[in-house]
Write an enzyme that holds these catalytic residues in place. Structure first.
Site, PDB file in Angstrom:
ATOM      1  N   GLY A  50       0.861  -1.169   0.000  1.00  0.00           N
ATOM      2  CA  GLY A  50       0.000   0.000   0.000  1.00  0.00           C
ATOM      3  C   GLY A  50       0.898   1.219   0.000  1.00  0.00           C
ATOM      4  O   GLY A  50       1.970   1.195  -0.608  1.00  0.00           O
ATOM      5  N   GLU A  51       0.515   2.253   0.691  1.00  0.00           N
ATOM      6  CA  GLU A  51       1.330   3.465   0.772  1.00  0.00           C
ATOM      7  C   GLU A  51       1.809   3.590   2.214  1.00  0.00           C
ATOM      8  O   GLU A  51       1.011   3.770   3.126  1.00  0.00           O
ATOM      9  CB  GLU A  51       0.483   4.668   0.341  1.00  0.00           C
ATOM     10  CG  GLU A  51       1.298   5.769  -0.337  1.00  0.00           C
ATOM     11  CD  GLU A  51       2.285   6.418   0.605  1.00  0.00           C
ATOM     12  OE1 GLU A  51       3.502   6.422   0.309  1.00  0.00           O
ATOM     13  OE2 GLU A  51       1.862   6.909   1.663  1.00  0.00           O
ATOM     14  N   CYS A  82       6.214  -5.158   0.644  1.00  0.00           N
ATOM     15  CA  CYS A  82       6.350  -3.818   0.069  1.00  0.00           C
ATOM     16  C   CYS A  82       6.238  -2.749   1.167  1.00  0.00           C
ATOM     17  O   CYS A  82       7.169  -2.565   1.929  1.00  0.00           O
ATOM     18  CB  CYS A  82       5.351  -3.630  -1.070  1.00  0.00           C
ATOM     19  SG  CYS A  82       5.744  -2.235  -2.144  1.00  0.00           S
ATOM     20  N   ILE A 140       5.946  -3.094  -7.234  1.00  0.00           N
ATOM     21  CA  ILE A 140       5.163  -1.887  -7.506  1.00  0.00           C
ATOM     22  C   ILE A 140       5.677  -0.779  -6.582  1.00  0.00           C
ATOM     23  O   ILE A 140       5.464  -0.833  -5.370  1.00  0.00           O
ATOM     24  CB  ILE A 140       3.656  -2.128  -7.260  1.00  0.00           C
ATOM     25  CG1 ILE A 140       3.148  -3.308  -8.097  1.00  0.00           C
ATOM     26  CG2 ILE A 140       2.855  -0.860  -7.556  1.00  0.00           C
ATOM     27  CD1 ILE A 140       1.754  -3.776  -7.715  1.00  0.00           C
ATOM     28  N   HIS A 176       5.274  -8.352  -4.115  1.00  0.00           N
ATOM     29  CA  HIS A 176       3.908  -8.779  -3.772  1.00  0.00           C
ATOM     30  C   HIS A 176       3.661 -10.204  -4.277  1.00  0.00           C
ATOM     31  O   HIS A 176       3.193 -10.375  -5.411  1.00  0.00           O
ATOM     32  CB  HIS A 176       2.881  -7.858  -4.441  1.00  0.00           C
ATOM     33  CG  HIS A 176       2.919  -6.447  -3.995  1.00  0.00           C
ATOM     34  ND1 HIS A 176       2.094  -5.968  -3.011  1.00  0.00           N
ATOM     35  CD2 HIS A 176       3.662  -5.397  -4.414  1.00  0.00           C
ATOM     36  CE1 HIS A 176       2.331  -4.683  -2.839  1.00  0.00           C
ATOM     37  NE2 HIS A 176       3.280  -4.315  -3.674  1.00  0.00           N
ATOM     38  N   GLU A 178       1.282 -12.054  -3.243  1.00  0.00           N
ATOM     39  CA  GLU A 178      -0.165 -12.269  -3.175  1.00  0.00           C
ATOM     40  C   GLU A 178      -0.869 -11.922  -4.479  1.00  0.00           C
ATOM     41  O   GLU A 178      -2.036 -12.279  -4.671  1.00  0.00           O
ATOM     42  CB  GLU A 178      -0.770 -11.456  -2.016  1.00  0.00           C
ATOM     43  CG  GLU A 178      -0.883  -9.960  -2.237  1.00  0.00           C
ATOM     44  CD  GLU A 178       0.415  -9.182  -2.070  1.00  0.00           C
ATOM     45  OE1 GLU A 178       0.364  -7.943  -2.193  1.00  0.00           O
ATOM     46  OE2 GLU A 178       1.476  -9.798  -1.818  1.00  0.00           O
TER      47      GLU A 178
END
Length: 197
Positions: A50-51, A82, A140, A176, A178
């Site tokens: 996420g962020e 991440c 990402i 990631h 997942e």
């Protein structure tokens, strides 16, 4: 306690649903965790991508930051992907001044090290301790690990950069798993959790 671990996914922000599915495929009971009382009911936790700055702010807002730190310090198994890797770092490079981390792994992590959103990519990653060939990694706006302390073990690298680390009960990947349909990294984590039950 049974041998089927109950693993929470921190559900403040990020790709929660995909982790819940991957954990269930790896024979864990998976549930979202948003509040301290839900955290108290799980054997282990996944911190999704996420962020990272938003995630740390939401952890403060939801009253989760200190309960998370306490559980990590107490030895709860945790896996961060991440942004989750960033949250588990003892030190950050390129983080915001007000950005909080949980710590847990003696490593220095550089945020967004692999580039911006439009530079996202997939790569095959040789992952120590996982059989069956390389795992598929989706990167990402991914961080990488600049350095690790003596108690942290590097499990995978990509282009000379550390992208998977374990220290005791705490696991982190830059990528990631997942998002790939390959549940072997989640199964590795579930086995870590099961070994401590």
């Amino acid at each position: 306690m049974t041998n089927t671990p109950v693993i929470g996914v921190l559900a403040l922000q990020g790709d929660v649903r995909e982790h819940l599915i991957a954990l269930a495929a790896a024979d864990a009971v998976a549930r979202p965790v948003r509040r301290p009382e839900e955290l108290a009911e799980v054997d282990a936790l996944v911190i999704p991508g996420g962020e990272s700055t938003t995630m740390s702010k939401l952890a403060v807002l939801f009253g989760m930051l200190e309960p998370l730190r306490e559980r990590v310090r107490a030895g709860m198994p945790v896996y961060g992907t991440c942004a989750g890797m960033i949250m588990l770092a003892d030190k950050l490079l390129d983080g915001r001044d007000d950005q909080e981390t949980l710590g847990g792994i003696d490593m220095i992590v550089r945020r967004n090290a692999f580039g911006r959103q439009n530079e996202s990519f997939e790569a095959k990653i040789e992952f120590a301790g996982i059989a069956g060939g390389p795992v598929e990694g989706v990167f990402i706006r991914a961080p990488w690990v600049e350095s690790v302390g003596a108690s942290a073990e590097v499990l995978a690298t990509h282009d000379g950069h550390t992208v998977a680390v374990r220290q005791g009960n705490v696991l982190a990947t830059s990528f990631h798993p997942e998002l790939t349909g390959d549940d072997r990294v989640h199964a590795y984590f579930v086995d870590m959790v099961r070994a401590g039950l």
